[in-house]
Write an enzyme that holds these catalytic residues in place. Structure first.
Site, mmCIF file in Angstrom:
data_model
loop_
_atom_site.group_PDB
_atom_site.id
_atom_site.type_symbol
_atom_site.label_atom_id
_atom_site.label_comp_id
_atom_site.label_asym_id
_atom_site.label_seq_id
_atom_site.Cartn_x
_atom_site.Cartn_y
_atom_site.Cartn_z
ATOM 1 C CD GLU A 55 48.738 57.659 74.194
ATOM 2 O OE1 GLU A 55 47.732 58.221 73.725
ATOM 3 O OE2 GLU A 55 49.122 56.533 73.837
ATOM 4 C CD GLU A 62 45.997 60.507 67.870
ATOM 5 O OE1 GLU A 62 45.540 59.408 67.491
ATOM 6 O OE2 GLU A 62 46.572 60.665 68.960
#
Length: 404
Positions: free
Chosen positions: A207, A318
């Site tokens: 990520e 997120e």
């Protein structure tokens, strides 16, 4: 009835136990600080308060990992996706992503910049053992699973997702400075995922993106970050260089440092390109910012399933909602505006591309789909443009009349 002497003994015992616990925790913090903060050839004080230590390659953090005690650090990729000009990655020609610490100096040759971990960074963490780690099971779930577990899940998403077989992915990511409630975070990132089965403990991820996370960094600056796990965030992996795994090789870029410039409402829009790809020769997963700023790599053997390739790519936002109040959090995602607000108001990702097993870079037209875990709080709006390619606006304010 308890005698006064017995009560005094119990109080003393309680105080001694508290002191012992405090001493033990202090010793554990000292041990972790010593492990994370390597001897520096030079230390640079950034105007934003960070201290950047220039660490010689012989003291590289990767050597702390039991699998990589004798690892030979690769200083440049040995293969690139089709059509790339390998010479673009020559360190002499690199275009820099500006970081504020560089105004006060640069790291010497054969060293890498590492953001110094402070005692207060570790003290803010809930657990020394899990310092730098995400909560377990914090990968996006299916819509049905999320709806069933909404009262228990702390993470909310607005994403574009594509499934298949991949050797990498790309995007240009817009940067903002969203409001984030205490102990929560807001981020924008690209996930490269190997999810071979329904067993979450087998999930591998890489990520990269930006995040605002005061509880981790001690401020509300957007910061470049990376993350990895090989077991669904259970025991392995971490943010940045909080554990050995990622191999930074660039002497100009400090992972975890603040993004120097952010977008403004109805004003200048700031963005950065990011690419992750699998080196077909070494198997390592390389990270690149801008057009040719090679940051480093995740060794292939760090993973189980990502050794052969990814099965999923996700792009988007997120947030963590700690649910400390009966109402929904006011933590913002992206700019804090909903996707339909569009240009110069909503945050965006553009030029989404995947790198397939044939090392071909292409947009995932026709295979990508959107995912929103709580649409009335944070949403997404995709599109196709002749310059932006496949893109999307995303984000939201969190708590509002429709999100409670």
């Amino acid at each position: 009835m308890m005698s006064s002497s017995v009560l005094i003994i119990l109080i003393i015992a309680s105080v001694v136990a508290s002191i012992d616990f405090s001493d033990t925790r202090d010793a554990e913090i000292d041990q972790l600080l010593k492990k994370l903060n390597k001897p520096a050839l030079k230390s640079i004080k950034s105007p934003d308060g960070d201290i950047i230590d220039c660490v010689h390659m012989k003291n590289h953090p990767i050597y702390d990992h039991p699998l990589f005690k004798n690892h030979t650090i690769q200083l440049r990729p040995s293969s690139y996706p089709e059509g790339w000009n390998n010479e673009d990655s020559d360190t002499k020609k690199q275009s820099l992503v500006n970081q504020l610490w560089t105004v006060n100096g640069r790291c010497p040759k054969n060293s890498i910049p590492i953001r110094r971990t402070r005692r207060e960074d570790i003290v803010r963490a809930k657990s020394i053992k899990r310092y730098g780690k995400k909560d377990p099971n914090s990968l996006p779930q299916s819509k049905a699973t999320y709806s069933a577990n909404r009262n228990f899940s702390e993470h909310e998403y607005s994403q574009v997702v594509v499934k298949g077989k991949f050797h990498g992915a790309k995007a240009i990511i817009n940067v903002w400075k969203p409001y984030v409630q205490p102990d929560e975070f807001s981020l924008a990132q690209m996930w490269v995922v190997a999810r071979p089965s329904s067993n979450f403990s087998e999930v591998n991820t890489i990520e990269v993106g930006w995040q605002v996370y005061k509880n981790k960094y001690g401020d509300d600056f957007p910061r470049y970050f990376i993350y990895w796990t090989r077991d669904g965030y259970s025991d392995t992996g971490c943010y940045n260089l909080d554990c050995p795994g990622f191999v930074p090789i660039n002497q100009h870029f400090a992972i975890g440092a603040a993004v120097q410039s952010v977008s403004t409402l109805d004003g200048r829009q700031e963005q950065f390109p990011v690419t992750i790809w699998k080196d077909r020769h070494s198997g390592h997963w390389w990270l690149k910012f801008s057009t040719n700023l090679i940051i480093g790599y995740w060794p292939s053997t760090l993973f189980t399933h990502l050794q052969t390739g990814a099965t999923e790519v996700q792009w988007g936002g997120e947030i963590a909602n700690k649910k400390d109040q009966p109402q929904h959090t006011t933590t913002k995602m992206g700019s804090g505006n909903f996707a339909q607000e569009g240009w110069k108001k909503a945050s965006y990702f553009r030029n989404l591309e995947i790198i397939d097993e044939g090392e071909i870079t292409r947009p995932p037209f026709g295979t990508a789909y959107t995912y929103m875990s709580h649409e009335s709080c944070y949403n997404i709006k995709p599109g196709i443009h002749n310059v932006w390619g496949l893109y999307f606006y995303y984000g939201g304010p969190g708590r509002n009349p429709n999100c409670i």
